[in-house]
Design a protein around this motif. Structure first.
Motif, PDB file in Angstrom:
ATOM      1  N   PRO A  43     -10.689  -4.844  -0.355  1.00 58.24           N
ATOM      2  CA  PRO A  43      -9.364  -4.212  -0.346  1.00 58.24           C
ATOM      3  C   PRO A  43      -8.689  -4.288  -1.712  1.00 58.24           C
ATOM      4  N   ASN A  44      -7.927  -3.241  -2.028  1.00 58.49           N
ATOM      5  CA  ASN A  44      -7.129  -3.276  -3.253  1.00 58.49           C
ATOM      6  C   ASN A  44      -5.824  -4.023  -2.960  1.00 58.49           C
ATOM      7  N   VAL A  45      -4.995  -4.204  -3.955  1.00 63.63           N
ATOM      8  CA  VAL A  45      -3.764  -4.977  -3.798  1.00 63.63           C
ATOM      9  C   VAL A  45      -2.842  -4.340  -2.762  1.00 63.63           C
ATOM     10  N   GLU A  46      -2.752  -3.032  -2.777  1.00 56.66           N
ATOM     11  CA  GLU A  46      -1.903  -2.325  -1.809  1.00 56.66           C
ATOM     12  C   GLU A  46      -2.377  -2.605  -0.380  1.00 56.66           C
ATOM     13  N   SER A  47      -3.673  -2.571  -0.168  1.00 60.68           N
ATOM     14  CA  SER A  47      -4.230  -2.843   1.156  1.00 60.68           C
ATOM     15  C   SER A  47      -4.015  -4.295   1.556  1.00 60.68           C
ATOM     16  N   LEU A  48      -4.195  -5.206   0.620  1.00 61.18           N
ATOM     17  CA  LEU A  48      -3.955  -6.620   0.910  1.00 61.18           C
ATOM     18  C   LEU A  48      -2.500  -6.855   1.309  1.00 61.18           C
ATOM     19  N   GLN A  49      -1.580  -6.173   0.634  1.00 67.74           N
ATOM     20  CA  GLN A  49      -0.163  -6.325   0.972  1.00 67.74           C
ATOM     21  C   GLN A  49       0.114  -5.768   2.357  1.00 67.74           C
ATOM     22  N   ALA A  50      -0.495  -4.634   2.694  1.00 72.14           N
ATOM     23  CA  ALA A  50      -0.313  -4.044   4.024  1.00 72.14           C
ATOM     24  C   ALA A  50      -0.856  -4.972   5.110  1.00 72.14           C
ATOM     25  N   ILE A  51      -2.003  -5.587   4.855  1.00 75.20           N
ATOM     26  CA  ILE A  51      -2.591  -6.526   5.817  1.00 75.20           C
ATOM     27  C   ILE A  51      -1.692  -7.753   5.953  1.00 75.20           C
ATOM     28  N   ALA A  52      -1.193  -8.255   4.838  1.00 74.03           N
ATOM     29  CA  ALA A  52      -0.280  -9.403   4.871  1.00 74.03           C
ATOM     30  C   ALA A  52       0.961  -9.065   5.691  1.00 74.03           C
ATOM     31  N   ASN A  53       1.495  -7.874   5.505  1.00 69.54           N
ATOM     32  CA  ASN A  53       2.667  -7.453   6.276  1.00 69.54           C
ATOM     33  C   ASN A  53       2.339  -7.392   7.768  1.00 69.54           C
ATOM     34  N   ALA A  54       1.171  -6.848   8.095  1.00 66.95           N
ATOM     35  CA  ALA A  54       0.763  -6.748   9.500  1.00 66.95           C
ATOM     36  C   ALA A  54       0.600  -8.133  10.126  1.00 66.95           C
ATOM     37  N   LEU A  55       0.170  -9.097   9.327  1.00 70.29           N
ATOM     38  CA  LEU A  55      -0.013 -10.462   9.815  1.00 70.29           C
ATOM     39  C   LEU A  55       1.260 -11.306   9.689  1.00 70.29           C
ATOM     40  N   GLU A  56       2.276 -10.731   9.065  1.00 74.41           N
ATOM     41  CA  GLU A  56       3.546 -11.418   8.824  1.00 74.41           C
ATOM     42  C   GLU A  56       3.347 -12.710   8.034  1.00 74.41           C
ATOM     43  N   VAL A  57       2.572 -12.578   6.947  1.00 70.43           N
ATOM     44  CA  VAL A  57       2.350 -13.695   6.028  1.00 70.43           C
ATOM     45  C   VAL A  57       2.573 -13.200   4.608  1.00 70.43           C
TER      46      VAL A  57
END
Length: 83
Positions: A43-57
């Motif tokens: 994943p790129n940084v944008e995708s990592l941020q989206a995943i972090a948001n989805a996980l609420e971390v």
């Protein structure tokens, strides 16, 4: 040092969040997230941020141990130069 995709999966499992939920929150397909979850897709940084948001971390939670390990290695190298 744990690979990022394993750290993401560890957090996802601990929180009881489904792969489908993450994919939906990121506006992507389940196949997209599955590729990330097994380490096939990086994943790129944008995708990592989206995943972090989805996980609420915080995104840094995916890297904390790795950053600590790196800092420790750097500190050891600094000490060797002093001696």
């Amino acid at each position: 040092m744990k690979p990022v995709h394993l750290k993401i999966e560890e957090i996802r499992t601990r929180k009881g969040v489904t792969k489908t939920h993450i994919a939906k929150e990121c506006g992507k397909t389940v196949a997209w997230y599955h590729g990330i979850s097994i380490g096939r897709r990086i994943p790129n940084v944008e995708s990592l941020q989206a995943i972090a948001n989805a996980l609420e971390v915080d995104i840094k939670d995916f890297f904390e141990n790795q950053l600590s390990d790196t800092l420790s290695e750097d500190e050891i190298e600094s000490e060797k130069r002093v001696i």
